[in-house]
Design a protein around this motif. Structure first.
Motif, PDB file in Angstrom:
ATOM      1  N   PRO A  12       8.540 -11.937  -2.747  1.00  0.00           N
ATOM      2  CA  PRO A  12       9.251 -13.072  -1.642  1.00  0.00           C
ATOM      3  C   PRO A  12       9.103 -12.583  -0.194  1.00  0.00           C
ATOM      4  O   PRO A  12       9.223 -11.577   0.151  1.00  0.00           O
ATOM      5  N   PHE A  13       9.183 -13.813   0.635  1.00  0.00           N
ATOM      6  CA  PHE A  13       9.030 -13.360   2.134  1.00  0.00           C
ATOM      7  C   PHE A  13      10.107 -14.318   2.883  1.00  0.00           C
ATOM      8  O   PHE A  13      10.623 -15.259   2.546  1.00  0.00           O
ATOM      9  N   ALA A  14      10.624 -13.558   3.769  1.00  0.00           N
ATOM     10  CA  ALA A  14      11.753 -14.152   4.740  1.00  0.00           C
ATOM     11  C   ALA A  14      11.537 -13.430   6.051  1.00  0.00           C
ATOM     12  O   ALA A  14      11.363 -12.095   6.089  1.00  0.00           O
ATOM     13  N   PHE A  15      11.704 -14.098   7.140  1.00  0.00           N
ATOM     14  CA  PHE A  15      11.967 -13.358   8.466  1.00  0.00           C
ATOM     15  C   PHE A  15      12.898 -12.377   8.391  1.00  0.00           C
ATOM     16  O   PHE A  15      14.015 -12.639   7.866  1.00  0.00           O
ATOM     17  N   ASN A  16      12.822 -11.117   9.047  1.00  0.00           N
ATOM     18  CA  ASN A  16      13.827 -10.328   9.168  1.00  0.00           C
ATOM     19  C   ASN A  16      14.486 -10.608  10.838  1.00  0.00           C
ATOM     20  O   ASN A  16      14.081 -11.489  11.476  1.00  0.00           O
ATOM     21  N   ALA A  17      15.507 -10.058  11.018  1.00  0.00           N
ATOM     22  CA  ALA A  17      16.183 -10.358  12.480  1.00  0.00           C
ATOM     23  C   ALA A  17      15.139 -10.363  13.633  1.00  0.00           C
ATOM     24  O   ALA A  17      15.285 -11.320  14.331  1.00  0.00           O
ATOM     25  N   GLU A  18      14.348  -9.353  13.594  1.00  0.00           N
ATOM     26  CA  GLU A  18      13.198  -9.297  14.802  1.00  0.00           C
ATOM     27  C   GLU A  18      12.399 -10.444  14.773  1.00  0.00           C
ATOM     28  O   GLU A  18      12.232 -10.987  15.864  1.00  0.00           O
ATOM     29  N   THR A  19      11.750 -10.716  13.551  1.00  0.00           N
ATOM     30  CA  THR A  19      10.763 -11.631  13.405  1.00  0.00           C
ATOM     31  C   THR A  19      11.402 -13.188  13.801  1.00  0.00           C
ATOM     32  O   THR A  19      10.704 -14.155  14.135  1.00  0.00           O
ATOM     33  N   GLU A  20      12.741 -13.195  13.213  1.00  0.00           N
ATOM     34  CA  GLU A  20      13.572 -14.507  13.306  1.00  0.00           C
ATOM     35  C   GLU A  20      13.618 -14.854  14.680  1.00  0.00           C
ATOM     36  O   GLU A  20      13.524 -15.979  15.250  1.00  0.00           O
ATOM     37  N   ALA A  21      13.878 -13.959  15.585  1.00  0.00           N
ATOM     38  CA  ALA A  21      14.074 -14.190  17.149  1.00  0.00           C
ATOM     39  C   ALA A  21      12.759 -14.342  17.612  1.00  0.00           C
ATOM     40  O   ALA A  21      12.713 -15.451  18.412  1.00  0.00           O
ATOM     41  N   LEU A  22      11.776 -13.695  17.241  1.00  0.00           N
ATOM     42  CA  LEU A  22      10.309 -14.291  17.918  1.00  0.00           C
ATOM     43  C   LEU A  22       9.795 -15.530  17.397  1.00  0.00           C
ATOM     44  O   LEU A  22       9.367 -16.295  18.174  1.00  0.00           O
ATOM     45  N   ALA A  23      10.175 -15.984  16.236  1.00  0.00           N
ATOM     46  CA  ALA A  23       9.959 -17.379  15.719  1.00  0.00           C
ATOM     47  C   ALA A  23      10.714 -18.394  16.431  1.00  0.00           C
ATOM     48  O   ALA A  23      10.010 -19.255  16.777  1.00  0.00           O
ATOM     49  N   GLN A  24      11.761 -18.233  16.660  1.00  0.00           N
ATOM     50  CA  GLN A  24      12.703 -19.039  17.486  1.00  0.00           C
ATOM     51  C   GLN A  24      12.263 -19.314  18.984  1.00  0.00           C
ATOM     52  O   GLN A  24      12.176 -20.308  19.533  1.00  0.00           O
ATOM     53  N   ALA A  25      11.755 -18.063  19.194  1.00  0.00           N
ATOM     54  CA  ALA A  25      11.353 -18.089  20.728  1.00  0.00           C
ATOM     55  C   ALA A  25      10.172 -18.972  20.636  1.00  0.00           C
ATOM     56  O   ALA A  25       9.917 -19.620  21.699  1.00  0.00           O
ATOM     57  N   ALA A  26       9.238 -18.811  19.828  1.00  0.00           N
ATOM     58  CA  ALA A  26       8.026 -19.648  19.849  1.00  0.00           C
ATOM     59  C   ALA A  26       8.167 -21.213  19.584  1.00  0.00           C
ATOM     60  O   ALA A  26       7.828 -21.830  20.290  1.00  0.00           O
ATOM     61  N   ILE A  27       9.115 -21.448  18.815  1.00  0.00           N
ATOM     62  CA  ILE A  27       9.655 -22.919  18.298  1.00  0.00           C
ATOM     63  C   ILE A  27      10.189 -23.519  19.734  1.00  0.00           C
ATOM     64  O   ILE A  27       9.909 -24.729  20.014  1.00  0.00           O
ATOM     65  N   ASN A  28      10.999 -22.583  20.378  1.00  0.00           N
ATOM     66  CA  ASN A  28      11.613 -23.319  21.622  1.00  0.00           C
ATOM     67  C   ASN A  28      10.545 -23.593  22.914  1.00  0.00           C
ATOM     68  O   ASN A  28      11.137 -24.258  23.722  1.00  0.00           O
TER      69      ASN A  28
ATOM     70  N   LEU B 211       3.773 -18.595  14.511  1.00  0.00           N
ATOM     71  CA  LEU B 211       4.622 -18.142  13.338  1.00  0.00           C
ATOM     72  C   LEU B 211       3.644 -17.318  12.409  1.00  0.00           C
ATOM     73  O   LEU B 211       4.227 -16.402  11.750  1.00  0.00           O
ATOM     74  N   LEU B 212       2.656 -17.800  12.102  1.00  0.00           N
ATOM     75  CA  LEU B 212       1.600 -17.439  11.101  1.00  0.00           C
ATOM     76  C   LEU B 212       1.273 -15.784  11.574  1.00  0.00           C
ATOM     77  O   LEU B 212       1.287 -14.967  10.920  1.00  0.00           O
ATOM     78  N   ASP B 213       1.271 -15.800  13.012  1.00  0.00           N
ATOM     79  CA  ASP B 213       0.711 -14.466  13.418  1.00  0.00           C
ATOM     80  C   ASP B 213       2.032 -13.462  13.247  1.00  0.00           C
ATOM     81  O   ASP B 213       1.924 -12.499  12.786  1.00  0.00           O
ATOM     82  N   ILE B 214       3.338 -14.002  13.504  1.00  0.00           N
ATOM     83  CA  ILE B 214       4.660 -13.294  13.610  1.00  0.00           C
ATOM     84  C   ILE B 214       4.679 -12.930  12.000  1.00  0.00           C
ATOM     85  O   ILE B 214       5.066 -11.575  11.569  1.00  0.00           O
ATOM     86  N   ALA B 215       4.452 -13.679  11.019  1.00  0.00           N
ATOM     87  CA  ALA B 215       4.750 -13.420   9.642  1.00  0.00           C
ATOM     88  C   ALA B 215       3.419 -12.389   9.207  1.00  0.00           C
ATOM     89  O   ALA B 215       3.823 -11.532   8.351  1.00  0.00           O
ATOM     90  N   GLN B 216       2.364 -12.597   9.614  1.00  0.00           N
ATOM     91  CA  GLN B 216       1.200 -11.689   9.322  1.00  0.00           C
ATOM     92  C   GLN B 216       1.558 -10.200   9.700  1.00  0.00           C
ATOM     93  O   GLN B 216       1.248  -9.196   9.221  1.00  0.00           O
ATOM     94  N   ARG B 217       2.144  -9.856  10.916  1.00  0.00           N
ATOM     95  CA  ARG B 217       2.368  -8.703  11.540  1.00  0.00           C
ATOM     96  C   ARG B 217       3.480  -8.208  10.585  1.00  0.00           C
ATOM     97  O   ARG B 217       3.533  -6.822  10.339  1.00  0.00           O
ATOM     98  N   GLN B 218       4.465  -8.917  10.306  1.00  0.00           N
ATOM     99  CA  GLN B 218       5.613  -8.427   9.375  1.00  0.00           C
ATOM    100  C   GLN B 218       4.909  -7.961   8.095  1.00  0.00           C
ATOM    101  O   GLN B 218       5.743  -7.143   7.492  1.00  0.00           O
TER     102      GLN B 218
END
Ligand code: FES
Length: 213
Positions: free
Chosen positions: A13-29, A43-50
């Protein structure tokens, strides 16, 4: 953000962690309200790195839910671009540009060195998990051809010796010099600049005059 050391399992199972959640929100904003799906690529790039360098299905499904879009649309994006890996890759992901400018400047030879030195062909990963190899299209550094991308870094103006040296340094845990591998400053002409070295005299006087008034 660099790739995580741990490689995510295919069915984990996958979920963003605190660091990637912040990066994802910054990208969406960065996108207007209601256009959050436009952030699918970052977001795909952030998930791939995680996930340690690749995109398992649960990560793509998570992003589809996150952006409220069909999973097939996320898969279409992820499978189209070579920057996304649909299967795990080695610690060092070597992408060799084989497009015309690099080909004219010897990319076939660079690919042969990769085959010989790494013991793998394009699309394969070495048994020790250190290297993955892929031939890709233009990476936008044509003026310093031939070149390869390894993880996030470009290595340019390559020949057999410099390519071997980079692999040796990576194996030894060292950090090879990035960019041009010859005596060239970024993408200036070898031997130095030949134009725009001096300000044109009339223009220089005009600028000086403005400064005086
Ligand atoms: S052709 Fe190789 S970087 Fe453009």
């Amino acid at each position: 953000m660099k790739n995580a050391d741990r490689v995510h399992g295919a069915d984990e199972p996958f979920a963003f962690n605190a660091e990637t959640e912040a990066l994802a929100q910054a990208a969406i904003n960065k996108y207007p309200e209601g256009n959050q799906r436009s952030a699918v690529m970052p977001l795909l790039d952030i998930a791939q790195r995680q996930c340690g360098g690749w995109l398992p299905v649960p990560a793509m499904e998570y992003i589809a839910d996150y952006l409220d879009m069909p999973a097939i649309r996320v898969l279409e994006v992820a499978s189209f671009y070579t920057m996304y890996n649909m299967k795990p890759v080695g610690k060092y992901f070597v992408q060799v540009c084989g497009t015309t400018p690099c080909w004219l400047r010897g990319s076939d030879n660079i690919m042969k060195v990769c085959h010989d030195e790494l013991g793998i062909k394009s699309g394969e990963t070495s048994e020790d998990g250190m290297f993955s190899l892929l031939e890709v299209e233009c990476l936008g550094a044509c003026v310093n051809a031939p070149m390869v991308q390894i993880n996030d870094d470009y290595y340019e103006d390559l020949d057999s010796d410099s390519t071997k040296r980079i692999f040796d340094q990576l194996r030894a845990g060292e950090t090879p010099k990035t960019g041009s591998q010859v005596e060239r400053h970024t993408c200036e002409p070898i031997g130095g600049m030949t134009s725009l070295e001096h300000q044109e005299p009339a223009r220089a006087e005009s600028v000086a005059g403005k400064g005086d008034s």
